[in-house]
Design an enzyme around this catalytic site. Structure first.
Site, PDB file in Angstrom:
ATOM      1  N   HIS A 179     -13.842 -40.678   7.041  1.00 26.55           N
ATOM      2  CA  HIS A 179     -14.815 -40.044   6.155  1.00 26.55           C
ATOM      3  C   HIS A 179     -14.114 -39.092   5.187  1.00 26.55           C
ATOM      4  O   HIS A 179     -14.762 -38.235   4.583  1.00 26.55           O
ATOM      5  CB  HIS A 179     -15.862 -39.301   6.983  1.00 26.55           C
ATOM      6  CG  HIS A 179     -16.627 -40.233   7.870  1.00 26.55           C
ATOM      7  ND1 HIS A 179     -17.844 -40.756   7.542  1.00 26.55           N
ATOM      8  CD2 HIS A 179     -16.300 -40.792   9.067  1.00 26.55           C
ATOM      9  CE1 HIS A 179     -18.261 -41.569   8.507  1.00 26.55           C
ATOM     10  NE2 HIS A 179     -17.329 -41.607   9.438  1.00 26.55           N
ATOM     11  N   GLU A 230      11.614 -33.566  10.181  1.00 19.19           N
ATOM     12  CA  GLU A 230      12.746 -32.660  10.351  1.00 19.19           C
ATOM     13  C   GLU A 230      13.990 -33.461  10.755  1.00 19.19           C
ATOM     14  O   GLU A 230      15.111 -33.033  10.510  1.00 19.19           O
ATOM     15  CB  GLU A 230      12.425 -31.592  11.403  1.00 19.19           C
ATOM     16  CG  GLU A 230      13.149 -30.284  11.151  1.00 19.19           C
ATOM     17  CD  GLU A 230      12.600 -29.112  11.954  1.00 19.19           C
ATOM     18  OE1 GLU A 230      12.220 -28.106  11.341  1.00 19.19           O
ATOM     19  OE2 GLU A 230      12.542 -29.198  13.191  1.00 19.19           O
ATOM     20  N   LYS A 276      14.499 -21.335  21.983  1.00 15.89           N
ATOM     21  CA  LYS A 276      15.842 -21.811  22.321  1.00 15.89           C
ATOM     22  C   LYS A 276      16.883 -20.731  22.010  1.00 15.89           C
ATOM     23  O   LYS A 276      17.717 -20.404  22.822  1.00 15.89           O
ATOM     24  CB  LYS A 276      16.119 -23.095  21.542  1.00 15.89           C
ATOM     25  CG  LYS A 276      17.448 -23.738  21.845  1.00 15.89           C
ATOM     26  CD  LYS A 276      17.546 -25.081  21.146  1.00 15.89           C
ATOM     27  CE  LYS A 276      18.961 -25.621  21.232  1.00 15.89           C
ATOM     28  NZ  LYS A 276      19.109 -26.921  20.572  1.00 15.89           N
ATOM     29  N   LYS A 303      14.406 -19.149   5.008  1.00 19.82           N
ATOM     30  CA  LYS A 303      14.507 -18.041   5.975  1.00 19.82           C
ATOM     31  C   LYS A 303      15.397 -16.941   5.416  1.00 19.82           C
ATOM     32  O   LYS A 303      15.103 -15.757   5.530  1.00 19.82           O
ATOM     33  CB  LYS A 303      15.162 -18.530   7.274  1.00 19.82           C
ATOM     34  CG  LYS A 303      14.259 -19.228   8.238  1.00 19.82           C
ATOM     35  CD  LYS A 303      14.978 -19.295   9.598  1.00 19.82           C
ATOM     36  CE  LYS A 303      14.736 -20.585  10.304  1.00 19.82           C
ATOM     37  NZ  LYS A 303      15.577 -20.788  11.469  1.00 19.82           N
ATOM     38  N   GLU A 358       9.358 -15.236  14.009  1.00 19.93           N
ATOM     39  CA  GLU A 358       7.934 -15.354  14.338  1.00 19.93           C
ATOM     40  C   GLU A 358       7.703 -15.106  15.831  1.00 19.93           C
ATOM     41  O   GLU A 358       6.811 -14.353  16.239  1.00 19.93           O
ATOM     42  CB  GLU A 358       7.412 -16.759  13.996  1.00 19.93           C
ATOM     43  CG  GLU A 358       7.380 -17.087  12.519  1.00 19.93           C
ATOM     44  CD  GLU A 358       8.652 -17.743  12.020  1.00 19.93           C
ATOM     45  OE1 GLU A 358       9.738 -17.489  12.601  1.00 19.93           O
ATOM     46  OE2 GLU A 358       8.571 -18.490  11.043  1.00 19.93           O
ATOM     47  N   GLY A 372      15.403 -28.745  19.457  1.00 17.56           N
ATOM     48  CA  GLY A 372      14.097 -28.082  19.526  1.00 17.56           C
ATOM     49  C   GLY A 372      12.937 -29.068  19.533  1.00 17.56           C
ATOM     50  O   GLY A 372      12.053 -29.013  20.390  1.00 17.56           O
ATOM     51  N   ARG A 373      12.936 -29.999  18.584  1.00 15.22           N
ATOM     52  CA  ARG A 373      11.789 -30.920  18.467  1.00 15.22           C
ATOM     53  C   ARG A 373      11.827 -32.037  19.503  1.00 15.22           C
ATOM     54  O   ARG A 373      10.956 -32.895  19.513  1.00 15.22           O
ATOM     55  CB  ARG A 373      11.706 -31.481  17.041  1.00 15.22           C
ATOM     56  CG  ARG A 373      12.976 -32.142  16.541  1.00 15.22           C
ATOM     57  CD  ARG A 373      12.907 -32.387  15.035  1.00 15.22           C
ATOM     58  NE  ARG A 373      14.167 -32.834  14.477  1.00 15.22           N
ATOM     59  CZ  ARG A 373      15.173 -32.039  14.132  1.00 15.22           C
ATOM     60  NH1 ARG A 373      15.081 -30.747  14.308  1.00 15.22           N
ATOM     61  NH2 ARG A 373      16.286 -32.535  13.618  1.00 15.22           N
TER      62      ARG A 373
HETATM   63  C1  G6Q Z   1      13.363 -28.089  15.912  1.00 15.75           C
HETATM   64  C2  G6Q Z   1      13.795 -26.968  15.113  1.00 15.75           C
HETATM   65  C3  G6Q Z   1      12.807 -25.832  15.028  1.00 15.75           C
HETATM   66  C4  G6Q Z   1      12.859 -24.877  16.202  1.00 15.75           C
HETATM   67  C5  G6Q Z   1      12.097 -23.602  15.840  1.00 15.75           C
HETATM   68  C6  G6Q Z   1      12.052 -22.616  16.960  1.00 15.75           C
HETATM   69  O1  G6Q Z   1      14.041 -29.057  16.130  1.00 15.75           O
HETATM   70  O2  G6Q Z   1      15.047 -26.572  15.505  1.00 15.75           O
HETATM   71  O3  G6Q Z   1      11.487 -26.262  14.858  1.00 15.75           O
HETATM   72  O4  G6Q Z   1      12.333 -25.472  17.346  1.00 15.75           O
HETATM   73  O5  G6Q Z   1      12.688 -23.032  14.709  1.00 15.75           O
HETATM   74  O6  G6Q Z   1      13.339 -22.247  17.346  1.00 15.75           O
HETATM   75  P1  G6Q Z   1      13.602 -21.437  18.669  1.00 15.75           P
HETATM   76  O7  G6Q Z   1      13.178 -22.282  19.818  1.00 15.75           O
HETATM   77  O8  G6Q Z   1      15.068 -21.143  18.694  1.00 15.75           O
HETATM   78  O9  G6Q Z   1      12.765 -20.191  18.582  1.00 15.75           O
END
Ligand code: G6Q
Length: 549
Positions: A384, A353, A206, A512, A212, A267-268
């Site tokens: 199990h 989250e 996003k 972070k 990462e 994002g989620r």
């Molecule tokens: C979700 C969070 C988080 C996000 C990641 C990746 O709601 O905001 O999990 O999706 O940190 O972020 P980017 O899509 O910006 O790389």
């Protein structure tokens, strides 16, 4: 803003809890032959049986009263009408717009977002079709056999979970992979068997600033260029999905190969947007649209059904009942379907989250429990492993059991075996086994005396442990879409009851920031003075034992 603990219904629920806490579900079933039909409902291809909960009609009446008192209907309206309910980031929360296949316009700041949503879906359709039918060629003119999605968190868990859940719909000869971890092992192991000339990377971020994702994207580019030996190859092997066009171009991805989405997609909650592109590549756009349609069905149900017949509302309020009155702190998600094995991880992020917060929208500290610890695995493996604790441990752990009526892989009688377990576990959790039953069984087995009395104590199950059972006709794009939307709205409702902003995630920032201080220290082989002695000691140990890479 009224807090949960200041509500009239809260005091009534506390009183009601005192009356009902010792009532056995087995007695409630015995007293009411209609209990299953009273406490179950079907919507959008999902049957929810919530009769194995420690509730009566008055319990639900009080819970619906609480939801009314906290203006749940008003909050539903606010979300669907594009108000900036994510107040700390000053944004609307409109993942429902992404699957709005009705003619209803959805406005954000006075502008209908639906033409933009439809436009991106069309672009996804064109690009995914090109990749699937072989029109998209790699730099050396070969067709694509492997698509690697590079993203993390919301840009990984949703697409991964859905793509894996819908594997029966994948096109032969086209594989989709997901790389998220900054640990170089994840990318290296994924690329080990792939042919650079036939691999396409989707960089999904996003913000397009996530450490990462960008690290993996740069490494992927280096892997590609090492094989193809020409910068120009990047254009045929990289697609970006982002809200940040500038950063995408700065990375070197052609704007023509970028799919966009918007800041009002969290994002989620983004798998329905262009972030779902790897899903569309795997299952085709018709199936992706079915996924959206299933979610839209649940959206319409949630938006229009009265609270008492509203599936997400009922599931949310049952959670509130256990968390805020019985003191439960965890929620197990137990899909009896191998394809749904990533669902617990996905819901862990969606829920924890969103509602793992202790400050209300007004900034006041809460004086009640909020979001539960969400966990689970696909059945029957968990049986199990950790079910022991759910059956006989001291914790009350509400469980959601999820299964399809029909399997995509009927092997002998295995699906009947799977489903007999899916049915037996909630029954066992509810009924338990009394000391008398245990004694009778042991006596029949010829055991007596002191050993009998000892074993009776070990073999007694308290029972009265609550669960929901959800049945899908089959795991299809539409039923999966409805299932995910069901949980999204459950999480929203619980956030409203707790007075939280479910759509920010400040808690992920501090770590972070500290990692950004530590990283240059590790690279420069020195330990910063400002750390505590533990962190300093760990850095020193790492640096002393580090071998040159
Ligand atoms: C979700 C969070 C988080 C996000 C990641 C990746 O709601 O905001 O999990 O999706 O940190 O972020 P980017 O899509 O910006 O790389």
């Amino acid at each position: 803003m009224t807090k949960l603990t200041a509500c009239r219904s809260h005091a009534q629920l506390q009183q009601h809890w005192r009356e009902i806490a010792d009532v056995q579900m087995t007695d409630l079933f015995a007293a009411d032959p209609q209990r299953f039909s009273r406490f179950s409902l079907q919507e959008c291809g999902i049957l929810l049986d919530y009769s194995k909960n420690r509730i009566t009609e008055p319990t639900l009446g009080l819970l619906f009263g609480l939801a009314e008192e906290l203006d749940l209907p008003g909050w539903i309206e606010r979300m669907f009408s594009g108000e900036h309910i994510n107040i700390t980031e000053d944004r609307a929360v409109l993942h429902v717009a992404l699957r709005n296949d009705s003619e209803r316009p959805i406005q954000v700041d006075g502008e209908d977002v639906m033409p933009g949503v439809r436009g991106v879906l069309e672009r996804m359709e064109q690009l995914s079709a090109q990749i699937r039918n072989g029109d998209w060629k790699g730099y050396t003119g070969q067709t694509i056999t492997d698509v690697v999605n590079i993203g993390i968190g919301g840009s990984n868990l949703g697409p991964l979970m859905v793509a894996e859940a819908l594997r029966p719909y994948w096109q032969d000869g086209l594989r989709v992979h997901f790389v998220s971890n900054v640990d170089g092992t994840h990318l290296s192991e994924t690329l080990r068997e792939l042919d650079p000339a036939r691999t396409l990377f989707i960089v999904a971020s996003k913000t397009f600033t996530t450490q990462e994702t960008l690290s993996n994207a740069f490494s992927a580019r280096a892997w590609l260029l090492q094989a193809l030996q020409d910068e120009a190859a990047v254009a045929s092997h990289f697609i970006a999905i982002s809200t940040n066009r500038e950063k995408v171009e700065a990375f070197g991805i052609d704007a023509a190969h970028m799919l966009e989405f918007w800041d009002w997609v969290g994002g989620r909650y983004s798998l329905w947007s262009a972030i779902g592109f790897p899903i569309a590549v795997a299952i085709g756009m018709d199936n992706f649209r079915q996924l959206l349609a299933g979610a839209h069905c649940m959206d319409e149900h949630f938006r229009t059904a009265p609270l008492a017949q509203n599936m997400p509302v009922i599931m949310a309020l049952l959670g509130i009942w256990y968390i805020n009155y019985f003191g439960a702190s965890s929620q197990a998600i137990l899909p009896y379907d191998q394809y749904l094995r990533h669902l617990p991880d996905y819901l862990q992020q969606a829920d924890m989250e969103s509602n793992g917060k202790a400050v209300t929208r007004d900034g006041e500290a809460v004086d009640y429990r909020t979001g539960p610890i969400v966990w689970g695995t696909a059945g029957t493996d968990g049986q199990h492993a950790y079910y022991q604790l759910i059956h006989q441990g001291p914790h009350l752990i509400p469980c959601d059991f999820i299964a399809p009526v029909n399997s995509h892989n009927e092997l002998g009688d295995q699906h009947y075996k799977l489903i007999s377990n899916y049915l037996a576990q909630p029954e066992a959790l509810m009924k338990g086994r009394s000391a008398e039953q245990a004694r009778a069984e042991l006596t029949r087995a010829g055991i007596g005396g002191e050993r009998l009395e000892l074993l009776v104590r070990h073999k007694t199950f308290p029972g009265n442990r609550p669960s929901n059972s959800l049945l899908l006709e089959q795991v299809t794009p539409a039923s999966l879409g409805a299932l995910i939307a069901l949980y999204e709205h459950k999480i929203f409702v619980q956030g409203v009851i707790w007075g939280l902003n479910s759509y920010d995630q400040w808690g992920v920032e501090l770590g972070k920031e500290l990692a950004n201080i530590i990283l240059p220290e590790l690279k420069a082989d020195r330990t910063g003075a400002e750390h505590d002695s533990s962190t300093r000691g760990l850095i020193d140990h790492f640096l002393q034992h580090r071998r040159p890479g």
